[in-house]
Every structure is written in structure tokens, then in C-alpha cells.
Design a protein around this motif. Structure first.
Motif, PDB file in Angstrom:
ATOM      1  N   LEU A   5      -0.677  -2.161  -7.643  1.00  0.00           N
ATOM      2  CA  LEU A   5      -0.182  -2.459  -6.074  1.00  0.00           C
ATOM      3  C   LEU A   5      -1.057  -2.540  -5.259  1.00  0.00           C
ATOM      4  O   LEU A   5      -0.879  -3.199  -4.244  1.00  0.00           O
ATOM      5  CB  LEU A   5       0.808  -1.188  -5.835  1.00  0.00           C
ATOM      6  N   LEU A   6      -2.228  -1.815  -5.098  1.00  0.00           N
ATOM      7  CA  LEU A   6      -3.237  -1.971  -4.193  1.00  0.00           C
ATOM      8  C   LEU A   6      -3.891  -3.206  -4.332  1.00  0.00           C
ATOM      9  O   LEU A   6      -4.208  -3.953  -3.323  1.00  0.00           O
ATOM     10  CB  LEU A   6      -4.506  -0.680  -4.409  1.00  0.00           C
ATOM     11  N   LEU A  65       3.879   1.440  -1.113  1.00  0.00           N
ATOM     12  CA  LEU A  65       4.610   1.659  -2.448  1.00  0.00           C
ATOM     13  C   LEU A  65       3.660   2.046  -3.378  1.00  0.00           C
ATOM     14  O   LEU A  65       3.846   2.870  -4.397  1.00  0.00           O
ATOM     15  CB  LEU A  65       4.886   0.246  -3.177  1.00  0.00           C
ATOM     16  N   ALA A  66       2.019   1.776  -3.231  1.00  0.00           N
ATOM     17  CA  ALA A  66       1.054   2.358  -4.086  1.00  0.00           C
ATOM     18  C   ALA A  66       0.919   3.826  -3.930  1.00  0.00           C
ATOM     19  O   ALA A  66       0.927   4.695  -5.072  1.00  0.00           O
ATOM     20  CB  ALA A  66      -0.256   1.690  -3.815  1.00  0.00           C
ATOM     21  N   VAL A 108       0.818  -1.151  -0.210  1.00  0.00           N
ATOM     22  CA  VAL A 108       0.059  -0.067  -0.086  1.00  0.00           C
ATOM     23  C   VAL A 108       0.977   1.170  -0.241  1.00  0.00           C
ATOM     24  O   VAL A 108       0.384   2.250  -0.760  1.00  0.00           O
ATOM     25  CB  VAL A 108      -0.950  -0.042   1.246  1.00  0.00           C
ATOM     26  N   VAL A 114       4.088   5.378  -5.713  1.00  0.00           N
ATOM     27  CA  VAL A 114       4.037   5.201  -6.965  1.00  0.00           C
ATOM     28  C   VAL A 114       2.998   6.408  -7.602  1.00  0.00           C
ATOM     29  O   VAL A 114       3.380   7.302  -8.557  1.00  0.00           O
ATOM     30  CB  VAL A 114       3.430   3.973  -7.647  1.00  0.00           C
ATOM     31  N   THR A 166      -0.613   1.994  -9.737  1.00  0.00           N
ATOM     32  CA  THR A 166      -1.001   2.254  -8.450  1.00  0.00           C
ATOM     33  C   THR A 166      -2.405   1.242  -7.995  1.00  0.00           C
ATOM     34  O   THR A 166      -2.365   0.635  -7.185  1.00  0.00           O
ATOM     35  CB  THR A 166      -1.620   3.544  -7.985  1.00  0.00           C
TER      36      THR A 166
END
Lengths: 293, 282
Positions: free
Chosen positions: B24-25, A90-91, A88, A94, B21
């Protein structure tokens, strides 16, 4: 790898992660709460970018070191909750990397402010989830304390670094009148939150007042409090210098004010505060390593 | 935030950012559900080693711990890492607390230090589903921190009982991971052993003060399997639980000479530091 070297390596990575968090979250908080128009300042943008890079580095390096050098099984290092928290984070990083250009296109208000605050909250949340507050006795209290501590750190230390980046080069002295009072308010609330949550967390970690005052952990907490007090004192002088400078700016030519002794003193005080802030982060990293036995 | 003129590069950047994003979530959500299984796949299966059952073993010098009389579930499973599904409640063995290892899936770990800093250990293991194999793995001392530098855990005099039937081991000491295969699937078993070389005297402290590390010998079970820990002995001063951040927090509850860890620990982090006052040599 010997346990001592492993702890040193993990401690260094923790410092990298903390510094990254302070730079990124602090800059976003500074933009959101203190100076939305400051989004065009190149130094602040640079701080946010460096913070993002350091956080990405810390996010990958910590589990890698534990597995590669510590010999810990991957399943032990990347627990379902811990591994998810890293992903999370890293999200959020990013998203920051890809949308920072859009974020700084206009003043950080409205939707931009929401985005910045959400990024800070998500990164802070990922750090809280990985902390020892989760699963500790009095878990709810510990989690609330750590959350407040982490967010207040971003607002105060991060804001201080951002303010120093803006004011030390003396390029934006005309913003003194607006920035310093706003930041002082944020800093005041942050310091109060830091003190309260820090005391609560220390008591929860140590397991009580007696255990706290008789343990090495308590000693490091005392050192941290001392350093913190020094910073608060410096902040007091900084505000005085800033107020004097703001007064002179109204009554004297800008060039004279920029090269005055007051401006020099303000830069010196703020620079010292930033150095001490790094000391506080290092002390915090030590706190994680020291154990009350 | 996305207002203004959109160039192709902007559109590509934003689309890529949004996709990364979201991926990754999604991975984060997936990992929270299937993380342990994913890690197990990445680290590979445990090696197999078959041992035969025997009729008798000598009694071990362990604290009295009644064996569980519960039969394994009727549904055998070959997987060594079953889930931690709760089973129907059962009565705890006499003198033992209800909870993980006795009435619920989990491990009840009991330890009693002796004057030399060795620990007499008993592990009562209850799994949600029967297994045909289990792994025995020495304590990972790395997580105990620098205070226990120099400790080299080794388990000796191991005795394994499955469904009240003794299981003969090819080697009754464990200094590196080894697998044990049961003749029949079992969900309830007990391990008794001596844990050695896990105690280190604390310099610059009270005479006799030492730190010891204990944790389950049984491995190859779900990482979130709860472990309850009981430490008995007049030399015991306190218990500490290292965490993922290598901080050791006091976690003792109860009254001396019987201290318990104040919460169930997940198996993956089940390592307890015991602060001891070793007696003078007699």
C-alpha cells in the motif's frame, strides 16, 4: 443524484470517518499517554477495532460516492496527493489490523508507544492532506492549525470516550486516582490547542473576522464553540465527582463505592460528554459543508 | 513489540501484514507520481471529432483580449494530455498579466457577467506541448454545492482560435463533452463563448443577489494545469472557490470591478463561484 442528497451522503461518511478516527486514534493516544496498562481492557480493544473498521469504510466510501453518485471524474476525486493520502491511511489501518494483537500483548510503552503514536500521526496527516488547509491562503498556518486540531481531537474526545468506556461500567474504579489526573492534564492541553487552532482555522477559512461573523459558517462555528463550552463545563463536574469517588474509595468498602450515587453521577456526566462529543463531530461535519458566500 | 514465542500463525500474520502495508505504501508513492495517468487510463480516452478550419468568423461579444502571438513548439505531440512542464518564458500579450495561459503553461480564464446573469467568457490556453485535439466540456456544476441547484451550464456562441487562426466548429454550443481536432498541432489557442444557465438568484438575501459558477470549458488537459481566473464587472461582489470537500472559501483578490482568484487553481478543481448583484430590469 441531487447535490443536496450528495452532500448529505458525503456528510454522513465524514461523520463515520471522524468517529472512526476518534475511536482508533483516541484509544491509541489514551494507551500511550494515560493508561499503558489498559491495553488488556477488552472495551478499549473493541473501540480500536471499531475505529479501524469505520475508518476503512470511510476511506473507501467517500471517493466511491463522489464517483458513482456525484458523477465526478475519478481523476478529479483521486488527485495525486489525495489518492496517495488515502493509500497511506489504508497502509496504517492495515498495519493496525495485523499488528494490534502484538501491540496489546504488553503495556503500551517503548516501541509499542512509538507504533501507536506513528499510526495516529499518519492517519491524522492523511486527513490534513485532504483538508482545505492545503492550497489555502496562508497555507503553512492553516496546515499547522488543522494538524494541531486533529491531533488534539484524538487526545481529548478519543481519550474521553476511552475513559468513559473504562469507568462507566464501574469495573475499574480503583484506577480513578491514576487515570483522572493524567487524563485531566491531557484534556487541559488538548482543549487549549483546540481553542487556539480552531479560532485560527475559522479565521483562515472565512477570510477574516468580518467574513466569519457575518457568514453561516461563523454561525456554525459559534454553535460548535457553545457545545464545546458545555463539554468543558461537564468535564469540570466530572473531575469533581471523580475526586470525591477517589476519596471515598480510600475510606469505604469497594462495593459501597461502586454502587454509590457519586459513581452513578460520574457515569452520567461521562455518558453525556460522550453524546455531546458525537454532537461536536456532527457539527464539524456540517462546518465542512457550510460555505461563507 | 514482536517479542515472545512465535507460532506459525503469528509469523504468517505478521508477514502478511508487513507485505500488505508495504504494498500500500508503494502504491501511494506510485500514485503520487503516476496518479493522473492511471486515472486517465481507467476512465478511457476522449472521443474524437474532426472539424475543419475556416477563413473567418464573426467577432464575439467578449471583452477585448489580445490573441497570443506565440508559435507552437517545434515538437508536435499527439497526446491530448501533455505534462505541465514549464517552457521558456515569453512576454505576455499587451494588457494581460504574465502567468498561466499567457506566458506559462496554463489557462487564463476571463469572465464578464451581464445583467441577465450570463457570462461572456474568454479562455487563453497555453500548453507545454502542442496537441492535435482538445476537449470542450460543460462545467461540472455538482462541485458548486446546493446554492447552485438548478443551474444547467451551457456554452454558446463558441469561437475557437488556434495560433491566431480561427477554427470552425461543427457545433458552436456545448452542453455535453465534445472533442475538437486541430489541423496542425498547436500549444496556444483561445476560446470565446457565452456561458448560460449558471446563475441562480439567492433567496432570502439582498434583492438581485445571485450566485454564478464559472470554470474552464477546455478539458482533456492535465488535471494539475494551473488556471488563473479574472472576473470583471460592477455587479460582481465576491468570488468563492469550492474545494474537494465542497466548502466554498472566499478567494477574491484585487479591486472591483476587476477581481481575480488569489491563486492559480489546478484544472481539476477550477470552479469559481461568483457572487453577483444583478441590476433591476430597465
Amino acid at each position: 443524484m441531487s447535490p443536496v442528497l450528495l452532500e448529505v451522503a458525503l456528510g454522513l461518511i465524514r461523520i463515520v470517518t471522524y468517529v472512526g478516527y476518534v475511536l482508533l486514534a483516541g484509544t491509541f493516544t489514551f494507551w500511550s499517554l494515560v493508561w499503558p496498562e489498559g491495553r488488556s481492557d477488552r472495551r478499549l480493544v473493541r473501540l480500536a477495532v471499531i475505529g479501524t473498521v469505520l475508518l476503512v469504510l470511510g476511506t473507501f466510501a467517500d471517493p466511491a460516492i463522489r464517483v458513482a453518485l456525484g458523477g465526478q471524474p475519478l481523476a478529479d476525486v483521486l488527485t495525486p496527493v489525495g489518492g496517495s493520502a488515502l493509500l497511506v491511511r489504508l497502509a496504517a489501518l492495515v498495519a493496525t489490523a495485523f499488528f494490534l494483537v502484538d501491540l496489546i500483548r504488553s503495556p503500551i510503552t517503548g516501541g509499542r508507544r512509538v507504533f501507536a503514536v506513528v499510526v495516529v500521526a499518519v492517519i491524522a496527516g492523511s486527513m490534513v492532506v485532504q483538508s482545505d488547509a492545503v492550497g489555502a491562503p496562508r497555507e503553512v498556518l492553516a496546515v499547522v492549525a488543522i494538524s494541531g486540531h486533529v491531533l488534539a481531537t484524538a487526545a481529548w474526545l478519543g481519550g474521553l470516550v476511552a475513559l468513559a468506556a473504562v469507568l462507566i461500567p464501574r469495573d475499574h474504579l480503583e484506577e480513578l486516582e491514576r487515570l483522572v489526573p493524567r487524563f485531566s492534564l491531557v484534556a487541559l492541553f488538548s482543549v487549549i490547542i483546540l481553542l487556539v487552532t480552531g479560532i485560527v482555522d475559522a479565521l483562515v477559512v472565512a477570510g477574516g473576522l468580518t467574513a466569519l461573523v457575518t457568514s453561516p459558517y461563523g454561525l456554525v462555528v459559534l454553535i460548535k464553540i457553545g457545545v464545546l463550552a458545555g463539554m468543558v463545563l461537564l468535564g469540570h463536574f466530572g473531575r469533581r465527582y471523580a475526586a470525591r469517588l477517589a476519596f471515598r474509595r480510600v475510606h469505604q468498602p469497594a462495593e459501597l463505592v461502586k454502587n454509590s450515587r457519586g459513581a452513578h453521577n460520574l457515569a452520567l456526566v461521562m455518558g453525556t460528554e460522550v453524546v455531546i462529543a458525537v454532537g461536536i463531530l456532527a457539527t464539524t461535519s456540517m462546518l465542512v459543508m457550510v460555505a461563507p458566500s | 513489540m514482536l517479542s515472545g514465542t512465535w507460532s506459525r500463525a503469528d509469523i504468517f500474520r505478521r508477514a502478511l501484514g508487513a507485505v500488505c502495508t508495504l504494498v500500500l505504501l508503494s502504491l501511494a508513492i506510485g500514485y503520487s507520481q503516476y496518479g493522473p495517468g492511471l486515472s486517465a487510463i481507467m476512465t478511457g480516452p476522449a472521443p474524437n471529432a474532426t472539424v475543419a478550419a475556416t477563413e473567418s468568423t464573426e467577432p464575439a461579444p467578449t471583452p477585448p483580449t489580445p490573441s497570443s502571438s506565440e508559435a507552437p513548439s517545434a515538437t508536435p505531440a499527439s497526446s491530448p494530455t501533455p505534462s505541465v512542464t514549464r517552457t521558456a518564458p515569453v512576454k505576455p500579450p499587451k494588457g494581460l498579466p504574465a502567468g498561466p495561459g499567457t506566458t506559462e503553461p496554463g489557462i487564463l480564464l476571463m469572465a464578464a457577467p451581464d445583467a441577465d446573469g450570463r457570462f461572456t467568457m474568454t479562455e487563453l490556453v497555453r500548453l507545454a506541448e502542442p496537441v492535435t485535439a482538445v476537449q470542450l466540456r460543460p462545467l461540472n456544476i455538482q462541485a458548486a454545492g446546493p446554492g447552485l441547484r438548478g443551474a444547467k451550464p451551457i456554452a454558446t456562441d463558441i469561437e475557437l482560435t488556434a495560433d491566431e487562426q480561427p477554427v470552425r466548429l461543427s457545433r458552436n454550443r456545448v452542453s455535453r463533452p465534445q472533442s475538437v481536432t486541430f489541423d496542425a498541432p498547436t500549444a496556444v489557442f483561445e476560446v470565446r463563448y457565452m456561458l448560460r444557465r449558471v446563475t441562480v438568484r439567492t433567496p432570502n438575501s439582498s434583492p438581485g443577489r445571485a450566485l454564478g459558477a464559472i470554470g474552464p470549458l477546455v478539458a482533456g488537459v492535465p488535471g494539475d494545469l494551473p488556471v488563473d481566473v479574472v472576473v470583471m464587472g460592477r455587479s460582481v461582489r465576491n468570488l468563492g472557490c469550492p474545494s474537494s470537500e465542497m466548502v466554498r472559501r472566499p478567494c477574491a483578490s484585487g479591486q472591483l470591478p476587476r477581481l481575480t482568484v488569489n491563486r492559480s487553481l489546478p484544472h481539476r478543481t477550477a470552479l469559481v463561484i461568483v457572487q453577483l448583484d444583478l441590476p433591476r430590469p430597465q
